[in-house]
Design an enzyme around this catalytic site. Structure first.
Site, PDB file in Angstrom:
ATOM      1  CE  LYS A  83      -4.600   1.525   2.103  1.00 34.79           C
ATOM      2  NZ  LYS A  83      -4.861   1.053   3.856  1.00 34.79           N
TER       3      LYS A  83
HETATM    4  O1  G3P Z   1      -8.003   1.819   5.377  1.00 39.45           O
HETATM    5  C1  G3P Z   1      -7.912   3.021   5.309  1.00 39.45           C
HETATM    6  C2  G3P Z   1      -9.686   3.817   5.323  1.00 39.45           C
HETATM    7  O2  G3P Z   1     -10.212   2.401   5.055  1.00 39.45           O
HETATM    8  C3  G3P Z   1      -9.311   4.328   6.619  1.00 39.45           C
HETATM    9  O3  G3P Z   1     -10.930   4.216   7.401  1.00 39.45           O
HETATM   10  O4  G3P Z   1     -12.416   5.222   8.589  1.00 39.45           O
HETATM   11  O5  G3P Z   1     -10.323   6.057   8.919  1.00 39.45           O
HETATM   12  O6  G3P Z   1     -11.215   7.193   7.659  1.00 39.45           O
HETATM   13  P1  G3P Z   1     -11.347   5.658   8.169  1.00 39.45           P
END
Ligand code: G3P
Length: 217
Positions: A83
């Site tokens: 990633k």
């Molecule tokens: O891993 C990336 C993403 O899914 C993060 O989500 O909830 O931290 O905005 P969030």
């Protein structure tokens, strides 16, 4: 549509993998920090549980160091997906890694233009963050629609991995648009199973069955 879970909690991963609904896992530095485990051990542990793509993020900001970190991560297991952030160095790394046969997930995508760049860099997955766009009053799902339109127009092989999902509605909306993958917190995947009418109907069936005094076994 493939379901990935967005967590570094190995117990949650094992539990949900047993349902047969988990096609892959995504992690990020924040989730890794929360796990309290050594990152390389954590990635190895997840890869041993889930055979599908497991995203492990580089933490360097420059191309050269990203390449070195990716080399370490790629050695852990065949299903490691590197990633990288959507920056010029991240996309340079994406191009080099994908040319070398690695799976790459480009993260922190917030615009159709960024998604176009990631596809041109040969990304296996682009991760648009729908929840974080909704949080600032933009439409996360509009971004998904735009990216799908662009990718279909040019036959890019990059899969749209809808990320920063906050609710079952995000999953359903993404599925209606034909997004390839949804990565969601374990709690959201569990919510997908639920409906009050399922609970109510099951209770009625069980109550009626109990009245018969029978047993199948
Ligand atoms: O891993 C990336 C993403 O899914 C993060 O989500 O909830 O931290 O905005 P969030």
């Amino acid at each position: 549509m493939k379901f990935f879970i967005d967590t570094a909690d190995i117990n949650e991963i094992k539990d949900l993998a047993a349902t047969g609904m988990v096609d892959g896992v995504t992690t990020n530095p924040s989730l890794a920090a929360k796990s309290g485990k050594k990152f390389l051990d954590l990635v190895a542990e997840i890869c041993a549980v889930v055979p599908g793509p497991v995203s492990a993020e580089v933490t360097a900001l420059d191309h050269e160091t990203m390449m070195k970190e990716a080399a370490v991560l790629r050695k852990i297991a065949k299903n490691v997906t590197i990633k990288v952030p959507l920056t010029p160095d991240g996309l340079k790394t994406c191009k080099a890694l994908s040319d070398d046969g690695a799976m790459v997930n480009v993260t922190l995508c917030f615009s159709p233009a960024q998604a176009l760049l990631a596809a041109k860099a040969g990304a296996s997955f682009i991760s648009p963050f729908v929840g974080r766009l909704d949080d600032i009053g933009s439409s996360g799902m509009d971004l998904i629609a735009d990216i799908l339109t662009i990718y279909e127009s040019y036959d890019f092989n990059t899969e749209v991995l809808v990320a920063s999902i906050r609710s079952p509605m995000h999953v359903v909306d993404a599925a209606k648009m034909g997004a390839h993958v949804a990565t969601m917190p374990p709690s959201t995947l569990r919510q997908l199973f639920n409906h009050p009418l399922t609970d109510k109907g099951l209770k009625a069936f069980m109550d009626d069955w109990a009245k018969t005094g029978q047993s199948i076994l």
